[in-house]
Design an enzyme around this catalytic site. Structure first.
Site, short mmCIF file in Angstrom:
data_model
loop_
_atom_site.label_atom_id
_atom_site.label_comp_id
_atom_site.label_asym_id
_atom_site.label_seq_id
_atom_site.Cartn_x
_atom_site.Cartn_y
_atom_site.Cartn_z
N HIS A 189 44.27 47.48 29.20
CA HIS A 189 42.82 47.51 29.40
C HIS A 189 42.34 48.80 30.09
CE1 HIS A 189 42.64 42.81 29.11
NE2 HIS A 189 42.85 43.40 27.95
N ARG A 244 34.32 49.29 42.60
CA ARG A 244 35.67 48.74 42.37
C ARG A 244 36.74 49.81 42.57
NH1 ARG A 244 36.29 46.12 36.83
NH2 ARG A 244 38.43 45.83 37.57
N ASN A 284 45.82 44.93 34.08
CA ASN A 284 45.11 45.46 35.25
C ASN A 284 44.78 46.94 35.09
OD1 ASN A 284 45.49 42.94 36.20
ND2 ASN A 284 47.15 43.45 37.60
N THR A 336 47.99 35.89 35.39
CA THR A 336 46.93 35.97 34.38
C THR A 336 46.52 34.57 33.93
OG1 THR A 336 46.28 36.82 32.20
CG2 THR A 336 48.62 36.32 32.50
N SER A 337 45.21 34.41 33.67
CA SER A 337 44.72 33.12 33.17
C SER A 337 45.09 32.92 31.71
CB SER A 337 43.20 33.06 33.34
OG SER A 337 42.59 34.13 32.63
N TYR A 386 31.56 50.23 38.83
CA TYR A 386 32.92 50.74 38.72
C TYR A 386 33.29 51.62 39.91
CZ TYR A 386 33.97 48.48 34.39
OH TYR A 386 34.23 47.51 33.47
N ASN A 390 52.39 31.64 38.53
CA ASN A 390 50.97 31.50 38.83
C ASN A 390 50.79 30.30 39.77
OD1 ASN A 390 48.04 31.08 38.52
ND2 ASN A 390 48.21 32.40 36.72
N PRO A 391 49.94 30.42 40.78
CA PRO A 391 49.74 29.26 41.66
C PRO A 391 48.96 28.13 40.97
CG PRO A 391 48.39 31.12 42.38
CD PRO A 391 49.23 31.61 41.25
P1 OAD Z 1 41.86 36.13 35.58
O1 OAD Z 1 40.93 36.26 36.72
O2 OAD Z 1 41.36 35.54 34.32
O3 OAD Z 1 43.12 35.27 36.03
C1 OAD Z 1 43.76 35.51 37.24
C2 OAD Z 1 44.93 34.55 37.37
O4 OAD Z 1 45.64 34.90 38.55
C3 OAD Z 1 44.53 33.08 37.51
O5 OAD Z 1 45.28 32.31 36.57
C4 OAD Z 1 44.92 32.73 38.96
O6 OAD Z 1 45.39 31.40 39.08
C5 OAD Z 1 46.05 33.72 39.18
N1 OAD Z 1 46.30 34.04 40.59
C6 OAD Z 1 45.46 34.03 41.66
N2 OAD Z 1 46.11 34.42 42.77
C7 OAD Z 1 47.40 34.69 42.41
C8 OAD Z 1 48.57 35.12 43.11
N3 OAD Z 1 48.57 35.36 44.42
N4 OAD Z 1 49.72 35.28 42.39
C9 OAD Z 1 49.74 35.05 41.06
N5 OAD Z 1 48.67 34.63 40.34
C10 OAD Z 1 47.52 34.45 41.01
O7 OAD Z 1 42.50 37.58 35.35
P2 OAD Z 1 43.23 38.15 34.05
O8 OAD Z 1 44.03 37.11 33.39
O9 OAD Z 1 43.89 39.41 34.46
O10 OAD Z 1 39.51 42.35 31.12
O11 OAD Z 1 41.99 38.51 33.14
C11 OAD Z 1 42.21 39.13 31.91
C12 OAD Z 1 41.12 40.11 31.62
O12 OAD Z 1 39.85 39.47 31.73
C13 OAD Z 1 41.01 41.26 32.59
O13 OAD Z 1 41.91 42.32 32.32
C14 OAD Z 1 39.59 41.71 32.41
C15 OAD Z 1 38.92 40.37 32.40
O14 OAD Z 1 37.73 40.31 31.72
C16 OAD Z 1 38.71 43.39 30.94
O15 OAD Z 1 38.01 43.85 31.84
C17 OAD Z 1 38.77 43.95 29.56
#
Ligand code: OAD
Length: 229
Positions: A109, A60, A92, A168-169, A57, A193-194
């Site tokens: 989170h 990060r 985030n 977000t995924s 951490y 999202n891309p």
């Molecule tokens: P992910 O890493 O799961 O997803 C990131 C998303 O961002 C993907 O769908 C990518 O396609 C997209 N992406 C990449 N570059 C991008 C850009 N330039 N513009 C827009 N989108 C882009 O991240 P989260 O969905 O945030 O939780 O993950 C959710 C949670 O899982 C996080 O908060 C964390 C993790 O485990 C905890 O730590 C509790």
């Protein structure tokens, strides 16, 4: 966008990608492709090896301190000033939305710059009360989300007219359930999202591309009430 009274946004790691922060699930570059979350992001990992968790951490947090908000963060901050009601719900922990000027932010989170007592949960620099280890104030796997943040996010999903879901995924619940909740209550859901995600087939609109490009373009479609009349 122009007609919506209440706009909500749900963001994930992708909105900070263009600032230079790694996402979690992108192949190769994602944090979870390089580190095992069970070793660093669970209460039991912290109990087993607090130093390892702290070091990760700290690394990060240092990264977060060296990067800047990008055009996507800034567009969301500006959008807040242009629509009647706005709430930004983020997964985030990097604080970049606030640094870009967003005020109405719910952190589902936690926040990586804060620490809290690992036993009692109070947010202090050190636990003077019980002497337990301090830990990052972030939500780990196997943990519940902060109840007030989740209920504010659900409330926004139920009452917004438009929900923007960026970077977000949409795989981690309960955050990933918010777009469905909004749709059930009649809101329009727009994914930015891309790449295709778990939400793509259900979203009302999908805007493919980086949030640093798409969000500013979307903002251009909303007139600035401060410049009118
Ligand atoms: P992910 O890493 O799961 O997803 C990131 C998303 O961002 C993907 O769908 C990518 O396609 C997209 N992406 C990449 N570059 C991008 C850009 N330039 N513009 C827009 N989108 C882009 O991240 P989260 O969905 O945030 O939780 O993950 C959710 C949670 O899982 C996080 O908060 C964390 C993790 O485990 C905890 O730590 C509790």
């Amino acid at each position: 966008m122009q007609r919506a009274r209440f706009v909500a946004a749900l963001t994930g790691a992708g909105v900070s990608a263009e600032s230079g922060l790694a996402t979690f699930r992108d192949a190769q570059t994602g944090l979870w492709a390089r580190f095992d979350p069970r070793e660093i992001a669970t209460p039991s990992a912290f109990a087993r090896n607090p130093k390892l968790v702290w070091d990760w951490y700290a690394w990060r947090r240092e990264r977060v301190g060296t990067v800047q908000p990008n055009a996507g963060h800034r567009a969301l901050a500006e959008l807040e000033a242009r629509v009647p009601e706005f709430l930004l719900v983020t997964q985030n922990v990097d604080g970049l939305h606030q640094r870009a000027g967003s005020h109405s932010v719910v952190e589902l989170h936690g926040n990586i710059t804060r620490v809290k007592c690992s036993r009692e949960g109070s947010i202090v620099e050190r636990c003077v009360k019980c002497g337990a280890f301090l830990r990052p104030d972030v939500v780990w796997f196997e943990e519940l989300l902060p109840a007030d943040a989740l209920s504010a996010a659900e409330d926004a999903a139920r009452h917004c007219d438009l929900l923007l879901v960026a970077g977000t995924s949409a795989e981690v619940y309960p955050a990933a359930g918010l777009p469905m909740l909004a749709q059930e209550r009649g809101a329009t859901v727009v994914e930015i999202n891309p790449n295709a995600t778990a939400l793509s087939s259900r979203a009302d609109y999908v805007l493919r591309g980086p949030s640093g490009k798409i969000l500013p373009a979307l903002l251009d479609s909303v007139s600035d009430p401060r410049r009118e009349s």
